[in-house]
Design a protein around this motif. Structure first.
Motif, PDB file in Angstrom:
ATOM      1  N   THR A 112       0.949  -1.454   0.212  1.00  0.00           N
ATOM      2  CA  THR A 112       0.056  -0.258   0.116  1.00  0.00           C
ATOM      3  C   THR A 112       0.573   1.448  -0.129  1.00  0.00           C
ATOM      4  O   THR A 112       0.860   2.462  -0.621  1.00  0.00           O
ATOM      5  CB  THR A 112      -1.018  -0.120   1.205  1.00  0.00           C
ATOM      6  N   GLY A 115      -0.383   4.959   1.318  1.00  0.00           N
ATOM      7  CA  GLY A 115      -2.021   4.482   1.710  1.00  0.00           C
ATOM      8  C   GLY A 115      -2.770   5.103   0.365  1.00  0.00           C
ATOM      9  O   GLY A 115      -4.262   5.264   0.083  1.00  0.00           O
ATOM     10  N   MET A 133      -1.814  -3.537   2.899  1.00  0.00           N
ATOM     11  CA  MET A 133      -0.236  -4.801   3.474  1.00  0.00           C
ATOM     12  C   MET A 133       0.517  -3.909   3.207  1.00  0.00           C
ATOM     13  O   MET A 133       0.445  -3.868   1.512  1.00  0.00           O
ATOM     14  CB  MET A 133      -0.341  -5.526   3.669  1.00  0.00           C
ATOM     15  N   ASP A 134       2.031  -4.060   3.689  1.00  0.00           N
ATOM     16  CA  ASP A 134       2.946  -3.156   3.251  1.00  0.00           C
ATOM     17  C   ASP A 134       3.850  -3.800   4.562  1.00  0.00           C
ATOM     18  O   ASP A 134       3.694  -4.635   5.560  1.00  0.00           O
ATOM     19  CB  ASP A 134       3.126  -2.179   3.756  1.00  0.00           C
ATOM     20  N   LEU A 140       3.588   0.950   7.187  1.00  0.00           N
ATOM     21  CA  LEU A 140       2.393   1.818   7.767  1.00  0.00           C
ATOM     22  C   LEU A 140       1.885   2.620   8.285  1.00  0.00           C
ATOM     23  O   LEU A 140       1.398   3.225   8.490  1.00  0.00           O
ATOM     24  CB  LEU A 140       2.661   0.192   8.271  1.00  0.00           C
ATOM     25  N   GLU A 144      -1.484   5.478   7.414  1.00  0.00           N
ATOM     26  CA  GLU A 144      -1.832   5.403   8.841  1.00  0.00           C
ATOM     27  C   GLU A 144      -2.288   6.683   8.932  1.00  0.00           C
ATOM     28  O   GLU A 144      -3.534   7.114   9.338  1.00  0.00           O
ATOM     29  CB  GLU A 144      -1.722   4.721  10.118  1.00  0.00           C
ATOM     30  N   PHE A 158      -4.885  -2.341   8.444  1.00  0.00           N
ATOM     31  CA  PHE A 158      -3.601  -2.209   7.963  1.00  0.00           C
ATOM     32  C   PHE A 158      -3.119  -3.528   8.479  1.00  0.00           C
ATOM     33  O   PHE A 158      -2.989  -3.588   9.572  1.00  0.00           O
ATOM     34  CB  PHE A 158      -2.481  -0.868   8.615  1.00  0.00           C
ATOM     35  N   GLU A 160       1.103  -5.344   8.688  1.00  0.00           N
ATOM     36  CA  GLU A 160       2.543  -5.549   8.920  1.00  0.00           C
ATOM     37  C   GLU A 160       2.448  -6.866   7.956  1.00  0.00           C
ATOM     38  O   GLU A 160       2.469  -7.981   9.319  1.00  0.00           O
ATOM     39  CB  GLU A 160       3.023  -5.502   9.534  1.00  0.00           C
TER      40      GLU A 160
END
Ligand code: GLN
Length: 274
Positions: A112, A115, A133-134, A140, A144, A158, A160
């Motif tokens: 992402t 995002g 996801m990343d 993240l 976020e 989200f 990880e």
């Protein structure tokens, strides 16, 4: 304000003319002027010098200001995330049109970054939900904080997670989207210095010399899943259109789409199982 703008533009020209075109300097001034307005005039010159030095070092202006424009959105970015591209905005538009009357879509975004994809789509379709996801917490954190900025933190979950450790897809998604790293190592020399020196290589290049790695993994996950109806939308390497098409054609109804520069940049695969 008018006076400030004239003086700053002149100073920018003097500081940058050896390194950039007048058009580029003009574009920079749109970022720099509003920024200086928030600064005590006493520090304007020092701040201008600092920014120009970073520009001369070819640092992308989005990283200097920690800000990128994506559609109507102003997203926070840092060196952990790619600067969202206009092509990715086009990908979002395709998806938005494809699902235009649906307000109960659940999507998964693999890799992402900032995002940008789920945030763009949720800003147009507020009832959708996303899993994004990343691979690490630094990335993240950026995604976020962008979701929070637009009040969407309750609509995106989200994770990880590294796609290569996944064996299944969530069963309840109708949309799978991804803009994975797809630039081939053999293309490295063709990238602009600002991209190559500043953007995260983990977001640009596949972890192995095989630039199709992510697409192979995504195709495998989809093949192994029991999902009956799924729309897959991927940003792809412009030179690997036919190869990517060949990976997905056995799984579902697959089409390539052009980006605004006329490159085969997107793949759409529609899964409909009895
Ligand atoms: N389109 C990006 C670039 O040209 C690459 C994005 C990606 O690898 N997903 O730099």
């Amino acid at each position: 304000m008018e006076k400030l703008s004239v003086t700053v533009k002149k100073k920018l020209e003097i500081l940058l003319i050896k390194d950039f075109s007048i058009d580029q300097i003009y574009a920079f001034s749109f970022w720099i002027l509003p920024h200086l307005e928030t600064f005590n005039p006493k520090y304007h010159d020092a701040e201008l010098t600092r920014i120009c030095q970073e520009l001369k070092n070819r640092k992308p202006i989005q990283y200097i200001f920690g800000l990128a424009f994506f559609g109507d959105l102003q997203l926070y970015v840092n060196l952990h995330t790619l600067i969202p591209r206009p092509e990715t905005e086009e990908l979002c538009q395709f998806i938005s049109v494809h699902f235009k009357d649906k307000d109960n879509i659940r999507g998964l975004d693999i890799g992402t970054g900032s995002g940008c994809i789920p945030i763009y789509l949720l800003s147009k379709h507020p009832h959708w939900k996303f899993e994004a996801m990343d691979i690490n917490a630094n990335i993240l954190d950026v995604a976020e904080s962008n979701a929070r900025k637009y009040g969407l933190h309750n609509s995106i979950y989200f994770h990880e997670l590294n796609v290569f450790t996944m064996t299944t897809l969530p069963n309840d998604i109708q949309l799978l989207v991804s803009n994975p790293p797809y630039v081939g190592r053999e293309e490295m020399e063709t990238l602009a210095t600002d991209v190559l020196n500043y953007e995260p290589h983990s977001a640009l290049f596949s972890p192995t010399p095989d630039s199709m790695l992510f697409y192979k993994k995504i195709a495998e996950l989809v093949s192994n899943s029991a999902i009956k109806k799924l729309s897959i939308w991927l940003e792809i390497n412009q030179y690997k259109g036919l190869e990517t098409l060949a990976l997905f054609e056995p799984i579902g109804e697959t089409k390539l789409h052009f980006d605004m520069s006329g490159n085969t940049r997107f793949l759409h695969c529609e899964i409909a199982r009895p």
